[in-house]
Scaffold this motif. Structure first.
Motif, mmCIF file in Angstrom:
data_model
loop_
_atom_site.group_PDB
_atom_site.id
_atom_site.type_symbol
_atom_site.label_atom_id
_atom_site.label_comp_id
_atom_site.label_asym_id
_atom_site.label_seq_id
_atom_site.Cartn_x
_atom_site.Cartn_y
_atom_site.Cartn_z
ATOM 1 N N GLY A 209 0.819 -1.203 0.000
ATOM 2 C CA GLY A 209 0.000 0.000 0.000
ATOM 3 C C GLY A 209 0.848 1.246 0.000
ATOM 4 N N VAL A 210 0.209 2.376 0.301
ATOM 5 C CA VAL A 210 0.863 3.687 0.289
ATOM 6 C C VAL A 210 0.629 4.349 1.637
ATOM 7 N N THR A 211 1.668 4.908 2.217
ATOM 8 C CA THR A 211 1.526 5.710 3.429
ATOM 9 C C THR A 211 2.127 7.078 3.180
ATOM 10 N N ALA A 212 1.507 8.099 3.719
ATOM 11 C CA ALA A 212 1.948 9.476 3.486
ATOM 12 C C ALA A 212 2.258 10.168 4.802
ATOM 13 N N SER A 213 3.371 10.876 4.833
ATOM 14 C CA SER A 213 3.734 11.654 6.008
ATOM 15 C C SER A 213 2.943 12.965 6.012
#
Length: 404
Positions: A383-387
């Motif tokens: 998946g994708v994680t964003a700061s």
């Protein structure tokens, strides 16, 4: 001499690079790759692997998710299965095997390599020994060549030999067209003799230097769609002395047209017969070495987008991040994200996300979230994680929840 608006020039440039076309519906094949290479001419190589290596990304950006093995086989197979070969085209790049003769003039200009020439000039015996070692060993890394020569030197060599110089010599022989890359393992180059890698008919084909420069100039103009003389020169790193007379010849022959572009200080050259797109198209994430954006002055002119790579900038002084990918949305650069594929955590990390001024951040974030999810799937992470860093990060985190 005609005139293009800035928008027309941008649309021509984006379409010339293949972004206005619909992505293939089925699996990406060698035939797709071959057609793409005939359009963009080269895939730049770079050692940075924080997200994905640079040569894989332009294919994904234009064609969508694909099996990277298709590109690996095209670049590093033996015999007729090989479609691509490495050489100094823009920078280190993959080009079509059939284009090798077009770069032979450059090989002749590098008889002692691009760097460390004093080492090569001072070590003719080492040059001969490296060639002999590769002939004996077959595809070999610089370390394997060093080890072979070290073993030999204990018996037959004197103390003159210095292992640290072997890599310089191997690279010089690569630049001179004596060695090329047979394969890569973990991105380490395995050198082999050119005659054992490339087809005989390709090596036998002789192209006059002037003809080669003319062809490279025309191909650059075609890949760019529209560009200044400086843009055209940069594509294959040609000199003004080489390109100026060729551009005049191509204009006289009707193969390119001289045009003015609103806001550009220098005249531009439009590939003759180029269709003028009526609307902006093309959405993709672009790696820093994508051919659409690797010449930064042109990026500024085309997109009003200030872009530079900050890998060598100390972390505390970076404005946007370490390895920043611009987002092309409907033919315009609207945002940028600093990406890292964190395989240990099974995620594509967005370390920072920034929007350009005067864009709709929710719209941009929604498009960006979709492209990131597609990229994560292609890279095989979960998946994708964003700061929270960057003025687009909040909208992006919201949008990612919708695509997860």
């Amino acid at each position: 001499m005609g005139t293009l608006t800035a928008g027309q020039a941008r649309r021509v440039a984006v379409a010339a690079q293949g972004f206005a076309d619909s992505k293939p519906a089925g699996p990406i094949t060698r035939a797709h790759l071959k057609r793409l290479m005939s359009r963009i001419q080269l895939l730049q190589l770079d050692s940075v692997s924080v997200a994905v290596r640079a040569h894989y990304a332009p294919v994904f950006s234009r064609l969508g998710p694909y099996d990277r093995g298709v590109l690996d086989r095209a670049a590093w197979s033996h015999g007729r299965a090989r479609l691509l070969v490495e050489y100094w085209a823009h920078e280190a790049a993959l080009v079509a095997v059939e284009d090798w003769p077009l770069l032979r003039w450059r090989m002749r200009n590098y008889p002692h390599g691009r760097w460390g020439t004093q080492i090569v000039k001072a070590s003719p015996q080492l040059v001969d020994d490296v060639v002999a070692a590769v002939a004996e060993l077959g595809p070999s890394t610089a370390g394997q060549i060093e080890a072979y020569l070290a073993a030999e030197s204990r018996v037959t060599r004197g103390a003159w030999w210095n292992r640290s110089e072997t890599k310089w010599v191997a690279e010089a022989l690569f630049a001179a067209g004596v060695l090329t890359t047979a394969t890569r393992v973990g991105f380490a180059r395995h050198y082999d003799l050119v005659e054992r890698v490339l087809p005989r008919d390709v090596l036998a084909r002789d192209v006059d230097d002037d003809q080669a420069i003319r062809e490279l100039t025309l191909r650059a103009a075609s890949a760019l769609g529209v560009g200044t003389e400086a843009d055209i020169r940069d594509y294959f790193r040609l000199s003004a002395q080489q390109v100026k007379p060729v551009i005049a010849e191509l204009v006289a022959a009707g193969e390119i047209e001289r045009v003015n572009v609103d806001g550009w200080s220098a005249p531009a050259y439009l590939r003759a017969g180029r269709t003028m797109p009526r609307r902006d198209r093309g959405t993709a994430l672009l790696c820093p070495f994508d051919p659409l954006i690797f010449y930064r002055p042109r990026v500024q002119r085309l997109f009003d987008f200030t872009y530079r790579i900050e890998i060598y900038t100390p972390a505390a002084k970076r404005q946007y991040g370490y390895y920043v990918w611009p987002l092309l949305l409907d033919g315009q650069l609207v945002a940028r994200v600093d990406l890292k594929a964190d395989r240990a955590a099974d995620t594509l990390r967005v370390l920072a996300a920034f929007a350009e001024p005067e864009v709709s951040r929710p719209r941009v974030a929604a498009a960006l979230a979709g492209e990131l999810a597609l990229m994560a799937s292609w890279l095989g992470v979960g998946g994708v994680t964003a700061s929270r860093r960057g003025d687009l990060s909040g909208d992006l985190r919201t949008a990612l929840k919708r695509v997860s």
